[in-house]
Design a protein around this motif. Structure first.
Motif, PDB file in Angstrom:
ATOM      1  N   LYS A 177      47.123  30.152  76.702  1.00 14.03           N
ATOM      2  CA  LYS A 177      48.068  31.143  76.156  1.00 14.03           C
ATOM      3  C   LYS A 177      47.479  31.832  74.923  1.00 14.03           C
ATOM      4  O   LYS A 177      47.796  32.975  74.636  1.00 14.03           O
ATOM      5  N   ARG A 209      48.911  28.866  67.207  1.00 15.15           N
ATOM      6  CA  ARG A 209      49.206  30.131  67.882  1.00 15.15           C
ATOM      7  C   ARG A 209      50.276  30.923  67.115  1.00 15.15           C
ATOM      8  O   ARG A 209      50.105  32.110  66.823  1.00 15.15           O
ATOM      9  N   PHE A 210      51.369  30.281  66.749  1.00 16.83           N
ATOM     10  CA  PHE A 210      52.441  30.995  66.042  1.00 16.83           C
ATOM     11  C   PHE A 210      51.990  31.367  64.626  1.00 16.83           C
ATOM     12  O   PHE A 210      52.296  32.453  64.139  1.00 16.83           O
ATOM     13  N   LYS A 231      47.832  35.641  75.583  1.00 22.38           N
ATOM     14  CA  LYS A 231      49.022  36.280  75.013  1.00 22.38           C
ATOM     15  C   LYS A 231      48.846  36.808  73.600  1.00 22.38           C
ATOM     16  O   LYS A 231      49.592  37.675  73.172  1.00 22.38           O
ATOM     17  N   ASP A 252      61.080  36.610  77.003  1.00 20.08           N
ATOM     18  CA  ASP A 252      61.799  35.547  77.710  1.00 20.08           C
ATOM     19  C   ASP A 252      63.238  35.468  77.239  1.00 20.08           C
ATOM     20  O   ASP A 252      63.501  35.548  76.043  1.00 20.08           O
ATOM     21  N   ARG A 272      64.979  18.589  69.889  1.00 20.90           N
ATOM     22  CA  ARG A 272      63.848  18.199  70.732  1.00 20.90           C
ATOM     23  C   ARG A 272      62.724  19.241  70.686  1.00 20.90           C
ATOM     24  O   ARG A 272      61.688  19.086  71.308  1.00 20.90           O
ATOM     25  N   ASN A 281      61.685  27.765  66.016  1.00 17.04           N
ATOM     26  CA  ASN A 281      62.029  27.839  67.441  1.00 17.04           C
ATOM     27  C   ASN A 281      63.252  26.988  67.760  1.00 17.04           C
ATOM     28  O   ASN A 281      63.554  26.749  68.926  1.00 17.04           O
ATOM     29  N   ASP A 323      62.592  35.855  67.608  1.00 17.41           N
ATOM     30  CA  ASP A 323      62.100  37.227  67.672  1.00 17.41           C
ATOM     31  C   ASP A 323      63.187  38.251  67.330  1.00 17.41           C
ATOM     32  O   ASP A 323      62.886  39.317  66.801  1.00 17.41           O
ATOM     33  N   ASP A 340      59.865  22.238  69.174  1.00 16.75           N
ATOM     34  CA  ASP A 340      58.622  22.082  68.422  1.00 16.75           C
ATOM     35  C   ASP A 340      58.732  22.370  66.925  1.00 16.75           C
ATOM     36  O   ASP A 340      58.368  21.543  66.095  1.00 16.75           O
ATOM     37  N   ASP A 347      66.064  32.819  77.199  1.00 18.56           N
ATOM     38  CA  ASP A 347      66.417  31.416  77.446  1.00 18.56           C
ATOM     39  C   ASP A 347      67.828  31.160  76.932  1.00 18.56           C
ATOM     40  O   ASP A 347      68.158  31.522  75.794  1.00 18.56           O
ATOM     41  N   THR A 377      50.486  19.378  72.775  1.00 25.47           N
ATOM     42  CA  THR A 377      50.332  20.839  72.949  1.00 25.47           C
ATOM     43  C   THR A 377      50.869  21.575  71.717  1.00 25.47           C
ATOM     44  O   THR A 377      50.537  22.728  71.492  1.00 25.47           O
ATOM     45  N   ARG A 378      51.675  20.878  70.933  1.00 20.85           N
ATOM     46  CA  ARG A 378      52.223  21.524  69.729  1.00 20.85           C
ATOM     47  C   ARG A 378      51.155  21.823  68.684  1.00 20.85           C
ATOM     48  O   ARG A 378      51.353  22.670  67.822  1.00 20.85           O
ATOM     49  N   ASP A 386      54.036  15.324  71.673  1.00 19.76           N
ATOM     50  CA  ASP A 386      53.569  16.411  72.524  1.00 19.76           C
ATOM     51  C   ASP A 386      52.407  17.128  71.827  1.00 19.76           C
ATOM     52  O   ASP A 386      52.611  17.968  70.951  1.00 19.76           O
ATOM     53  N   GLY A 427      65.653  29.395  71.191  1.00 17.07           N
ATOM     54  CA  GLY A 427      64.182  29.392  71.198  1.00 17.07           C
ATOM     55  C   GLY A 427      63.587  30.718  70.748  1.00 17.07           C
ATOM     56  O   GLY A 427      64.084  31.375  69.823  1.00 17.07           O
ATOM     57  N   GLY A 428      62.505  31.127  71.445  1.00 13.62           N
ATOM     58  CA  GLY A 428      61.721  32.292  71.033  1.00 13.62           C
ATOM     59  C   GLY A 428      62.540  33.566  70.867  1.00 13.62           C
ATOM     60  O   GLY A 428      62.292  34.362  69.954  1.00 13.62           O
ATOM     61  N   ARG A 464      49.748  34.342  65.072  1.00 13.90           N
ATOM     62  CA  ARG A 464      50.446  35.521  65.612  1.00 13.90           C
ATOM     63  C   ARG A 464      51.301  36.196  64.553  1.00 13.90           C
ATOM     64  O   ARG A 464      51.304  37.413  64.415  1.00 13.90           O
TER      65      ARG A 464
HETATM   66  N1  CTP Z   1      59.227  24.277  73.227  1.00 15.38           N
HETATM   67  C1  CTP Z   1      58.989  23.095  72.522  1.00 15.38           C
HETATM   68  N2  CTP Z   1      57.826  22.395  72.678  1.00 15.38           N
HETATM   69  C2  CTP Z   1      56.878  22.829  73.563  1.00 15.38           C
HETATM   70  C3  CTP Z   1      57.097  24.008  74.318  1.00 15.38           C
HETATM   71  C4  CTP Z   1      58.286  24.711  74.111  1.00 15.38           C
HETATM   72  O1  CTP Z   1      59.831  22.723  71.729  1.00 15.38           O
HETATM   73  N3  CTP Z   1      55.750  22.136  73.727  1.00 15.38           N
HETATM   74  C5  CTP Z   1      60.506  25.015  73.046  1.00 15.38           C
HETATM   75  C6  CTP Z   1      60.542  25.933  71.832  1.00 15.38           C
HETATM   76  O2  CTP Z   1      61.869  25.922  71.329  1.00 15.38           O
HETATM   77  C7  CTP Z   1      60.247  27.300  72.398  1.00 15.38           C
HETATM   78  C8  CTP Z   1      60.925  27.223  73.758  1.00 15.38           C
HETATM   79  O3  CTP Z   1      60.767  25.849  74.161  1.00 15.38           O
HETATM   80  O4  CTP Z   1      60.792  28.332  71.610  1.00 15.38           O
HETATM   81  C9  CTP Z   1      60.345  28.143  74.796  1.00 15.38           C
HETATM   82  O5  CTP Z   1      58.961  27.862  75.022  1.00 15.38           O
HETATM   83  P1  CTP Z   1      57.876  29.002  75.240  1.00 15.38           P
HETATM   84  O6  CTP Z   1      58.411  30.025  76.151  1.00 15.38           O
HETATM   85  O7  CTP Z   1      56.585  28.341  75.550  1.00 15.38           O
HETATM   86  O8  CTP Z   1      57.750  29.532  73.749  1.00 15.38           O
HETATM   87  P2  CTP Z   1      58.248  30.807  72.985  1.00 15.38           P
HETATM   88  O9  CTP Z   1      58.757  30.313  71.672  1.00 15.38           O
HETATM   89  O10 CTP Z   1      59.158  31.659  73.773  1.00 15.38           O
HETATM   90  O11 CTP Z   1      56.847  31.472  72.693  1.00 15.38           O
HETATM   91  P3  CTP Z   1      56.216  32.833  73.206  1.00 15.38           P
HETATM   92  O12 CTP Z   1      56.759  33.867  72.288  1.00 15.38           O
HETATM   93  O13 CTP Z   1      54.748  32.616  73.057  1.00 15.38           O
HETATM   94  O14 CTP Z   1      56.630  32.990  74.653  1.00 15.38           O
END
Ligand code: CTP
Length: 419
Positions: free
Chosen positions: A216, A176-177, A220, A48, A121, A127, A39, A123, A50, A169-170, A167, A34-35, A180
């Motif tokens: 967020k 947002r991404f 953020k 974070d 699965r 990521n 990064d 977004d 993960d 929220t994507r 979802d 993930g993030g 950013r």
């Molecule tokens: N994720 C997703 N769909 C969402 C939320 C999260 O697929 N609706 C997955 C993504 O792979 C993401 C990971 O879960 O990278 C972690 O989520 P989050 O911490 O919210 O995102 P980050 O990518 O770490 O973003 P940020 O840098 O803003 O913390």
């Protein structure tokens, strides 16, 4: 492609090494995901950590924490677990899983899966990459969906066409991404995103959950205004419940002035989203504030500040007279909470803003050194009058600036003597 994990901060490097070694011991595979992967490739700091495991994360963690000073917080429904290290470092361990969305916006039905399914699965491609942290593949980038290519091409791309429908929220996350990182949402993804907005997929999701992702942007992101402008252009702000376009001039003022106030410790970084919300909801009346508070399940503190924010015009009017004593400014502002004070400060004309600054920097700290008991010793009977004398003394102290206890007693005597 191999990724050099020594880019991680030393404390994190050790945690990743420990978990990798435990995975070797248990004969399973563990991956950063993930993030943090995104990064690391962008050479940015991420907050974070993960980790995905191709085994049950909770059972893995139970064995891992034995003999270590780590608190374990399991979430059995999704088979994930948070490890809390001393000093507050938190690491999330996730059981690799696949997800099926029974209907748009519902929580997914999950079952154990492979790493590849776990990445699918997610977004966006950027990521959906992993880095192996144990075994022969240690350090290897696992990128089945072209995330690295998209990162280099500065593209936000979904993994499949149902992504925004699954979802909503994507929608917010894409913007947002994009804002950013200064990326662009790829054209097919943008088409899907627009369709999702037109189809109101947002309505399939609980408002409070959608709002949490929305905040967020305010809490953020380096420039909330950029992301809000883009959301507004795409017609994705309707969920806030107003047909009117937000007042971007007001939001700009907040974005411009807030860093200085945070730097000077007048307000805290954590209040940033609330202050922006006051800007976004400035056009509401109190019934409107009640509506958004209950729809998005905002806390009491948020509600109170949003209501205080509505008094801006009245307060600005009271602070507008040409001659005002400091104690009069104090009286107008003393009952406001810091976020609403800061919101008003940043969005009024400079002349009034300076008066609020005076209060924020000095006035609000002025306290009497003597208390009710001291006044009683000077002969004032307990009761309403005593409170009035305290108030008068405080006003004089604010206006005249004296600082010693002896002076307070002298002034108190004078006031009492005048009775
Ligand atoms: N994720 C997703 N769909 C969402 C939320 C999260 O697929 N609706 C997955 C993504 O792979 C993401 C990971 O879960 O990278 C972690 O989520 P989050 O911490 O919210 O995102 P980050 O990518 O770490 O973003 P940020 O840098 O803003 O913390």
């Amino acid at each position: 492609m191999k990724i050099n994990l020594s880019q991680l901060a030393p404390r994190w490097r050790k945690i990743v090494r420990d978990i990798g070694q435990e995975a070797d011991r248990q004969g399973v595979f563990a991956y950063l995901v993930g993030g943090i992967v995104r990064d690391l490739l962008l050479k940015r700091k991420d907050l974070d950590l993960d980790i995905v495991l191709e085994t049950d994360a909770i059972e893995f963690a139970r064995k891992f924490v034995q003999g270590r000073d780590i608190r374990l917080i399991p979430y059995s429904e999704f088979r994930t677990v948070s490890l809390e290290y001393p000093g507050g470092i938190r690491v999330d361990l996730v059981t690799a899983r696949k997800e099926v969305y029974p209907r748009s916006g519902a929580l997914p039905v999950v079952s154990p899966g492979t790493l590849q399914e776990d990445l699918f699965r997610r977004d966006f491609t950027i990521n959906a990459m992993a880095i192996a942290i144990n075994g022969d593949r240690l350090g290897e980038l696992i990128d089945p969906y072209g995330g690295h290519r998209d990162l280099k091409g500065k593209r936000i791309r979904v993994l499949h066409d149902q992504s925004f429908v699954d979802d909503a929220t994507r929608i917010l996350r894409a913007i947002r991404f994009e804002q950013r990182f200064g990326f662009r949402i790829d054209s097919h993804t943008l088409k899907l995103l627009r369709e999702a907005i037109v189809k109101n997929v947002v309505d399939n999701i609980k408002p409070a959950r959608y709002f949490e992702e929305f905040s967020k942007i305010l809490s953020k992101e380096p420039s909330p205004v950029k992301a809000l402008t883009r959301l507004s252009q795409l017609g994705a702000m309707q969920f806030l419940g107003s047909k009117k376009r937000p007042d971007f001039r007001l939001l700009q003022k907040i974005e411009k002035g807030l860093p200085r106030l945070i730097k000077n410790k007048i307000c805290q970084w954590q209040d940033r989203d609330l202050i922006f919300l006051m800007g976004l909801f400035a056009g509401l009346d109190s019934a409107g504030v009640e509506r958004v508070t209950s729809r998005f399940q905002l806390s009491r503190r948020y509600r109170e500040n949003l209501i205080l924010g509505l008094q801006k015009r009245k307060i600005a009017g009271e602070l507008n007279s040409s001659r005002l004593r400091r104690s009069q400014i104090y009286e107008v502002l003393k009952s406001l909470d810091i976020p609403s004070l800061v919101f008003i400060r940043l969005t009024v004309v400079p002349r009034i803003g300076k008066r609020i600054d005076q209060f924020l920097l000095h006035g609000r700290y002025v306290k009497l050194k003597i208390d009710g008991k001291d006044l009683q010793r000077l002969g004032v009977a307990p009761g309403k009058r005593l409170g009035e004398i305290q108030n008068l003394l405080l006003q004089r102290k604010i206006d005249q600036g004296w600082s010693t206890r002896a002076e307070e007693i002298r002034q108190a005597r004078q006031l009492i003597g005048q009775e």
